[in-house]
Design a protein around this motif. Structure first.
Motif, PDB file in Angstrom:
ATOM      1  N   SER A 117       0.710  -1.155   0.045  1.00 37.33           N
ATOM      2  CA  SER A 117      -0.135   0.113   0.016  1.00 37.33           C
ATOM      3  C   SER A 117       0.704   1.108   0.049  1.00 37.33           C
ATOM      4  N   VAL A 120       2.537   1.853  -3.559  1.00 41.82           N
ATOM      5  CA  VAL A 120       1.813   2.145  -4.572  1.00 41.82           C
ATOM      6  C   VAL A 120       1.323   3.534  -4.174  1.00 41.82           C
ATOM      7  N   HIS A 124       2.099   6.304  -6.864  1.00 41.71           N
ATOM      8  CA  HIS A 124       1.085   7.247  -7.351  1.00 41.71           C
ATOM      9  C   HIS A 124       1.492   8.628  -7.214  1.00 41.71           C
ATOM     10  N   THR A 245       2.828  -9.837  -5.535  1.00 43.30           N
ATOM     11  CA  THR A 245       2.412  -8.475  -6.121  1.00 43.30           C
ATOM     12  C   THR A 245       1.142  -8.765  -6.624  1.00 43.30           C
ATOM     13  N   HIS A 246       0.362  -7.533  -6.379  1.00 45.77           N
ATOM     14  CA  HIS A 246      -1.162  -7.529  -7.240  1.00 45.77           C
ATOM     15  C   HIS A 246      -0.969  -7.658  -8.699  1.00 45.77           C
ATOM     16  N   LYS A 248      -2.533  -6.618 -11.140  1.00 42.18           N
ATOM     17  CA  LYS A 248      -2.801  -5.464 -12.035  1.00 42.18           C
ATOM     18  C   LYS A 248      -1.365  -4.721 -11.902  1.00 42.18           C
ATOM     19  N   LEU A 249      -0.869  -4.570 -10.852  1.00 42.41           N
ATOM     20  CA  LEU A 249       0.562  -3.760 -10.522  1.00 42.41           C
ATOM     21  C   LEU A 249       1.638  -4.407 -11.209  1.00 42.41           C
ATOM     22  N   GLN A 274      -4.108   4.363 -13.275  1.00 45.07           N
ATOM     23  CA  GLN A 274      -4.138   2.820 -12.942  1.00 45.07           C
ATOM     24  C   GLN A 274      -3.818   2.532 -11.583  1.00 45.07           C
ATOM     25  N   LEU A 275      -2.582   3.338 -11.292  1.00 42.97           N
ATOM     26  CA  LEU A 275      -1.993   3.328  -9.870  1.00 42.97           C
ATOM     27  C   LEU A 275      -3.114   3.604  -8.673  1.00 42.97           C
ATOM     28  N   ILE A 278      -5.471   0.671  -8.224  1.00 43.05           N
ATOM     29  CA  ILE A 278      -4.773  -0.471  -7.692  1.00 43.05           C
ATOM     30  C   ILE A 278      -4.607  -0.027  -6.264  1.00 43.05           C
ATOM     31  N   ILE A 281      -7.747  -0.836  -4.509  1.00 45.11           N
ATOM     32  CA  ILE A 281      -7.958  -2.429  -4.365  1.00 45.11           C
ATOM     33  C   ILE A 281      -7.156  -2.834  -3.201  1.00 45.11           C
ATOM     34  N   LEU A 282      -5.860  -2.410  -3.081  1.00 41.18           N
ATOM     35  CA  LEU A 282      -4.988  -2.784  -2.028  1.00 41.18           C
ATOM     36  C   LEU A 282      -5.618  -2.263  -0.521  1.00 41.18           C
TER      37      LEU A 282
END
Length: 332
Positions: A117, A120, A124, A245-246, A248-249, A274-275, A278, A281-282
């Motif tokens: 978290s 990301v 971002h 790692t997720h 999508k990431l 996109q970040l 993500i 989501i996290l």
């Protein structure tokens, strides 16, 4: 040729500022903690000195860094407040001083984030800072972990605009950092927003895996000075090196590191959007974990080599990262 630079000491008055501490030294620059006695404001004061003719490019970079930094107004990009030029015999520029925002933190290469978290969130913020630079017409062109300072929050601050350029610039020489440099930088093609996308992708890749991506600059005793696009190795997928790692990431990072600019995300805005998705989501997963009695965070799986590399470089201090890395790579 000018004489050797006189180093300033604590307590000295330099161009109206009092030196409080020496923060470090680069190839042709010195960074000081300085205070304006009138306002009591504390700044980072960068002094670039021309020792001989070959140092002229460092003065040019510093002047352009100031011009770009003074146009920035974003919480994730270091602000340059003032540029001071010193001449000898009225015409020969010998010294440049940049009065810069003091960034109190540690660079990402020294203290990488310890959970997804935070990582990301910082990625971002960096993307938003770069997005701001692009909107102003500039590319950073040297994004890497030690040009990102992490402050309390965590808050990311982009520093070192010395290699930045206007969008579309074709540079006279290769400039960048070998482990993060984009193919178009090595082959001296136009530098665009997608160059920063690649550099950021390489930065995210290292942060999550502890490894550097292959670039167009060969390692070791290579017989060639640069590698053509079709001969470049592909990075090992993030998902293989760090399976936690997720998806999508992991996918986003690999897209950012595509060799051809047209295969990367279309803009830094697309990367930041996109970040942000993500990160949401996290955070939702973190909240669910807390509700279920978990710790609420997922630590990275780091190799011993990565942990060693991240802790062996020393502290960046309040002025940012170690100035010895300031100039990156400059080739022919």
């Amino acid at each position: 040729m000018t004489g050797p630079v006189q180093l300033h000491r604590v307590g000295d008055q330099v161009e109206g500022y009092r030196i409080l501490a020496d923060l470090g030294q680069g190839a042709a620059s010195w960074i000081y903690l300085a205070q304006d006695p009138k306002t009591k404001q504390v700044w980072a004061l960068k002094h670039v000195h021309k020792g001989d003719a070959k140092d002229a490019r460092f003065l040019e970079q510093a002047i352009f860094e100031a011009e770009v930094g003074q146009k920035m107004s974003h919480p994730n990009v270091r602000r340059v407040e003032r540029l001071i030029k010193k001449t000898r015999n009225l015409f020969h520029l010998t010294d440049v001083y940049l009065v810069m925002e003091l960034v109190d933190g540690v660079s990402m290469d020294i203290a990488p984030p310890t959970n997804f978290s935070d990582a990301v969130q910082l990625f971002h913020q960096v993307s938003m800072g770069l997005r701001h630079m692009h909107a102003k017409g500039f590319v950073h062109a040297d994004m890497k972990p030690n040009n990102v300072i992490i402050c309390n929050g965590p808050v990311a601050k982009i520093i070192d605009l010395g290699q930045s350029c206007t969008i579309g610039t074709i540079k006279k020489r290769i400039q960048g950092t070998p482990d993060y440099i984009a193919p178009e930088q090595v082959h001296r093609r136009p530098i665009t927003e997608k160059t920063d996308v690649y550099n950021l992708g390489a930065t995210m890749y290292w942060t999550l895996t502890g490894r550097h991506i292959p670039t167009a600059l060969p390692k070791g005793d290579a017989l060639v000075s640069r590698i053509d696009d079709e001969m470049m190795d592909r990075p090992v997928p993030v998902a293989e090196l760090n399976p936690r790692t997720h998806p999508k990431l992991a996918e986003l990072i690999m897209r950012c590191c595509e060799i051809r600019p047209e295969d990367r995300p279309e803009s830094m805005a697309a990367v930041s959007d996109q970040l942000e998705l993500i990160l949401g989501i996290l955070r939702a997963r973190t909240n669910q974990s807390r509700e279920e009695g978990g710790s609420g965070s997922v630590d990275f799986v780091r190799s011993p080599e990565h942990a060693s590399a991240a802790t062996s470089r020393g502290s960046g201090g309040p002025g940012g990262r170690s100035p010895s890395d300031a100039e990156g790579y400059t080739g022919a």
